[in-house]
Scaffold this motif. Structure first.
Motif, short mmCIF file in Angstrom:
data_model
loop_
_atom_site.label_atom_id
_atom_site.label_comp_id
_atom_site.label_asym_id
_atom_site.label_seq_id
_atom_site.Cartn_x
_atom_site.Cartn_y
_atom_site.Cartn_z
N LYS A 99 -6.57 12.80 3.76
CA LYS A 99 -6.36 11.80 2.72
C LYS A 99 -5.86 10.47 3.28
N ALA A 100 -4.92 10.54 4.21
CA ALA A 100 -4.34 9.31 4.74
C ALA A 100 -5.40 8.44 5.40
N GLY A 133 -10.36 2.98 3.18
CA GLY A 133 -10.66 2.36 1.89
C GLY A 133 -9.89 1.08 1.62
N GLY A 162 0.77 -1.23 0.00
CA GLY A 162 0.00 0.00 0.00
C GLY A 162 0.81 1.28 0.00
N ALA A 175 -6.38 0.66 1.78
CA ALA A 175 -5.13 0.88 1.06
C ALA A 175 -4.01 -0.05 1.52
N ARG A 192 -0.26 3.71 -2.48
CA ARG A 192 -1.62 4.23 -2.32
C ARG A 192 -1.75 5.20 -1.15
N THR A 193 -0.66 5.38 -0.40
CA THR A 193 -0.71 6.24 0.79
C THR A 193 0.48 7.20 0.83
N SER A 249 0.62 10.26 1.30
CA SER A 249 0.49 11.34 2.27
C SER A 249 1.03 10.95 3.64
N ARG A 296 -8.64 8.50 4.92
CA ARG A 296 -9.57 8.00 3.90
C ARG A 296 -8.98 6.80 3.18
N ALA A 297 -7.68 6.87 2.89
CA ALA A 297 -7.03 5.75 2.22
C ALA A 297 -7.04 4.50 3.09
#
Length: 261
Positions: A223-224, A230, A102, A232, A105-106, A108, A226-227
């Motif tokens: 953002k982090a 989700g 991940g 990530a 995808r992360t 941030s 949320r990822a």
């Protein structure tokens, strides 16, 4: 000869042990001199990944390097670049780096951004390489909870943040296999056998330790977070681990499961 960086850490010591038990010649790189009581069959080299001191000597005649060392931040990038440069000078035929599922995808999250930069340094090194990504270790999850042992309330990630923790020993087993094989490029991810919420995992640690403190799940913006909500950090298609989090907690109490804190 296989060089292992971070060979005294949770993952590195398991890699060293598995390679040694398999009959491989193993060399361990550490910033500190060899302590008393360590396995005499393992060569010990003192060096500093950030300054580069001792790296040329550590890599001499190494057929592969398994880079497990991490400082948890930007220094990882400098250390990896130093090690890559030394491996190029030594013409090391296989550079193996362990990363985290991940990270792409992360970005941030600063630590994951650094891990991704390390991956890029390895891929662009001109050396034959392998990168293996793994999900979070059981021991890391447990340590995050136990670090709050003096707090009356245990804070954890809420909002449905899910993890797929894996046993460090199982990741080490895969790294040892890869180190003895041909460079594989981006290797298939290694994930734990179950996907659980961080809230569930936190409560299981407390129950295993006989704790009855309240748990406060936090739902954070950004953002982090949320990822993470989700998925990530998950590898549902690569749930190849066998040791569950409950197995880990039971084994850690008994001293029988690898990767315990």
């Amino acid at each position: 000869m296989i060089l292992v960086t971070g060979g005294t850490g949770v993952l590195g010591r398991e890699v060293v042990r598995r390679l040694g038990h398999g009959g491989s010649a193993v060399r361990l790189l550490s910033r500190r001199p060899r302590p008393a009581g360590t396995d005499a069959a393992v060569e010990w080299r003192v060096g500093d990944l950030v300054t580069g001191a001792g790296l040329d000597e550590a890599l001499a005649d190494a057929a592969a390097v398994v880079h497990c060392a991490t400082s948890g931040g930007r220094r990882d990038v400098v250390a990896t670049e130093r090690l890559v440069a030394a491996a190029r000078r030594a013409r090391t035929p296989h550079f193996l780096y362990v990363s985290i599922v991940g990270v792409q995808r992360t970005p941030s999250i600063p630590y994951y951004r650094a891990k991704l930069a390390c991956e890029r340094a390895v891929r662009g090194s001109g050396l034959p390489w392998t990168v293996l990504r793994a999900t979070q270790f059981h021991s890391l999850v447990a340590r995050a909870v136990r670090a709050q042992r003096r707090s009356p309330v245990v804070v954890t990630a809420g909002g449905g943040v899910r993890l797929q923790p894996v046993d460090a020993g199982e990741v080490a087993e895969r790294l040892a296999e890869l180190a003895l094989g041909a460079p594989a490029g981006q290797a298939p991810d290694v994930g734990g056998p179950e996907i659980r919420t961080m809230l569930e995992l936190t409560r299981e640690v407390l129950a295993a330790d006989g704790e009855r403190r309240p748990v406060l799940p936090l739902r954070l913006p950004g953002k982090a977070f949320r990822a993470l909500r989700g998925g990530a950090l998950l590898a549902p298609g690569r749930a190849v681990g066998r040791v569950t989090f409950e197995d880990y907690l039971a084994g850690a109490r008994a001293g029988g499961v690898s990767g315990r804190p």
